[in-house]
Design a protein around this motif. Structure first.
Motif, mmCIF file in Angstrom:
data_model
loop_
_atom_site.group_PDB
_atom_site.id
_atom_site.type_symbol
_atom_site.label_atom_id
_atom_site.label_comp_id
_atom_site.label_asym_id
_atom_site.label_seq_id
_atom_site.Cartn_x
_atom_site.Cartn_y
_atom_site.Cartn_z
ATOM 1 N N ALA A 138 0.882 -1.028 0.016
ATOM 2 C CA ALA A 138 -0.335 0.437 -0.010
ATOM 3 C C ALA A 138 0.919 1.411 -0.151
ATOM 4 C CB ALA A 138 -1.158 0.319 0.979
ATOM 5 N N TYR A 139 1.790 1.254 0.701
ATOM 6 C CA TYR A 139 2.882 2.213 0.355
ATOM 7 C C TYR A 139 3.222 2.497 -1.132
ATOM 8 C CZ TYR A 139 1.756 1.702 5.224
ATOM 9 O OH TYR A 139 1.657 1.565 7.123
ATOM 10 N N GLU A 165 -4.086 5.791 -3.670
ATOM 11 C CA GLU A 165 -4.975 5.999 -2.035
ATOM 12 C C GLU A 165 -4.385 6.180 -1.337
ATOM 13 O OE1 GLU A 165 -8.411 2.956 -3.480
ATOM 14 O OE2 GLU A 165 -7.495 1.775 -2.177
ATOM 15 N N PRO A 166 -4.460 6.823 -0.595
ATOM 16 C CA PRO A 166 -3.809 7.037 1.502
ATOM 17 C C PRO A 166 -3.390 5.164 1.911
ATOM 18 C CG PRO A 166 -6.142 7.856 1.375
ATOM 19 C CD PRO A 166 -6.082 7.465 -0.063
ATOM 20 N N ALA A 167 -2.375 5.518 2.163
ATOM 21 C CA ALA A 167 -1.798 3.953 2.845
ATOM 22 C C ALA A 167 -1.860 3.018 4.117
ATOM 23 C CB ALA A 167 0.281 4.401 2.627
ATOM 24 N N ASP A 168 -2.667 2.847 3.342
ATOM 25 C CA ASP A 168 -3.022 1.558 4.860
ATOM 26 C C ASP A 168 -2.045 -0.108 4.263
ATOM 27 O OD1 ASP A 168 -4.806 -0.137 6.344
ATOM 28 O OD2 ASP A 168 -6.758 0.651 6.016
ATOM 29 N N ARG A 169 -1.555 0.026 5.277
ATOM 30 C CA ARG A 169 -1.200 -1.217 5.734
ATOM 31 C C ARG A 169 -2.568 -2.614 6.217
ATOM 32 N NH1 ARG A 169 1.362 -1.327 11.799
ATOM 33 N NH2 ARG A 169 2.487 -3.386 10.924
ATOM 34 N N SER A 170 -3.321 -2.772 6.064
ATOM 35 C CA SER A 170 -4.376 -3.756 5.923
ATOM 36 C C SER A 170 -4.446 -3.942 4.429
ATOM 37 C CB SER A 170 -5.782 -3.549 6.299
ATOM 38 O OG SER A 170 -5.447 -3.064 7.854
ATOM 39 N N TRP A 171 -4.580 -3.231 3.386
ATOM 40 C CA TRP A 171 -4.459 -3.512 2.202
ATOM 41 C C TRP A 171 -3.238 -3.444 1.408
ATOM 42 C CZ3 TRP A 171 -8.873 -5.748 1.185
ATOM 43 C CH2 TRP A 171 -9.875 -5.087 1.856
ATOM 44 N N LYS A 183 -6.991 -4.817 -5.406
ATOM 45 C CA LYS A 183 -6.827 -4.615 -3.680
ATOM 46 C C LYS A 183 -7.218 -5.827 -3.013
ATOM 47 C CE LYS A 183 -7.810 -0.885 -0.019
ATOM 48 N NZ LYS A 183 -8.289 0.982 -0.570
ATOM 49 N N SER A 203 -3.899 -7.202 2.363
ATOM 50 C CA SER A 203 -2.519 -7.395 3.418
ATOM 51 C C SER A 203 -2.513 -9.199 4.454
ATOM 52 C CB SER A 203 -2.057 -6.118 3.739
ATOM 53 O OG SER A 203 -0.241 -6.664 3.747
#
Length: 233
Positions: free
Chosen positions: A154-155, A160-166, A182, A185
């Motif tokens: 995600a980074y 999209e805003p980075a979200d470590r869950s995806w 998507k 993660s």
């Protein structure tokens, strides 16, 4: 000696400066001007040593400060060595064969838009593991091109805003545009039954199936769904 009454002297002064004194002052002014205009960090021949002084690697001379080195670079010895070095490099470059420039043929394709796809969600009834089956259609794929895939965190993406869950799963094949999915993660099971891909050259379909890893796996994986190609690594 009466310095005040000498020709050219002013009252109250110590007399006119001698030629040596004038040269010394002129050199000091030139040295100060050079220090302001010349960046010594870009000089390949200046080398500071552990004693706090400076060495000229070209002339093998030692200098107490940067100003002394700058004055040396304007001298005849340094200029002559620069000319010799330039002549030697020119002669060596003329003798050595120049490598031929490698011409890389750039492949250019007219984009056809996004390919058709189908995503099937499944769950192993024994181990309760979730899986995803991707089917991407490339009916007009370019000759000699095989579809590729890769995972993106995600980074890495900027949409999209980075979200470590995806995380994101990308598919690419010319001349189609790259598409991304998507997905959670979660760790992916990299085994023969837990992760496989297949490119069907007859139907021009690319298959990818993955299982999300769990703490405990119970029993073997179920076979691929009916009509799907056999699993491959």
């Amino acid at each position: 000696m009466d310095f005040q009454n000498r020709v050219g002297s002013k009252f109250g002064s110590s007399g006119p400066a001698s030629e040596a004194e004038s040269n010394r002052q002129r050199k000091e002014r030139l040295r100060a001007l050079a220090l302001e205009t010349i960046d010594l960090k870009k000089d390949p021949y200046l080398m500071p040593n552990h004693l706090g002084s400076y060495e000229c690697k070209l002339c093998l001379t030692l200098h107490t400060n940067e100003g002394s080195y700058l004055a040396h670079t304007q001298g005849k010895k340094h200029q002559d060595n620069l000319k010799r070095r330039a002549a030697m490099e020119a002669s060596e470059s003329a003798i050595l064969p120049q490598p031929a420039a490698q011409q890389v043929k750039i492949k250019r394709f007219v984009k056809l838009g996004s390919p058709g796809y189908r995503v099937t969600k499944q769950q192993d009834p024994v181990s309760r593991q979730f899986s995803l089956l991707f089917q991407i259609d490339y009916p007009k794929i370019a000759d000699g091109v095989r579809p590729r895939h890769r995972f993106m965190s995600a980074y890495e993406q900027k949409l999209e805003p980075a979200d470590r869950s995806w995380q994101y799963l990308l598919f690419a094949a010319e001349p189609y545009e790259t598409i991304a999915f998507k997905i959670p993660s979660l760790p992916i099971e990299k085994t023969e039954r837990g992760f496989w891909t297949h490119w069907d050259t007859d139907t021009k379909q690319y298959f990818l199936q993955l299982y999300f890893r769990t703490e405990q796996n119970f029993g073997p994986r179920p076979p691929p769904p009916a009509g799907a190609p056999p699993p491959q690594l």
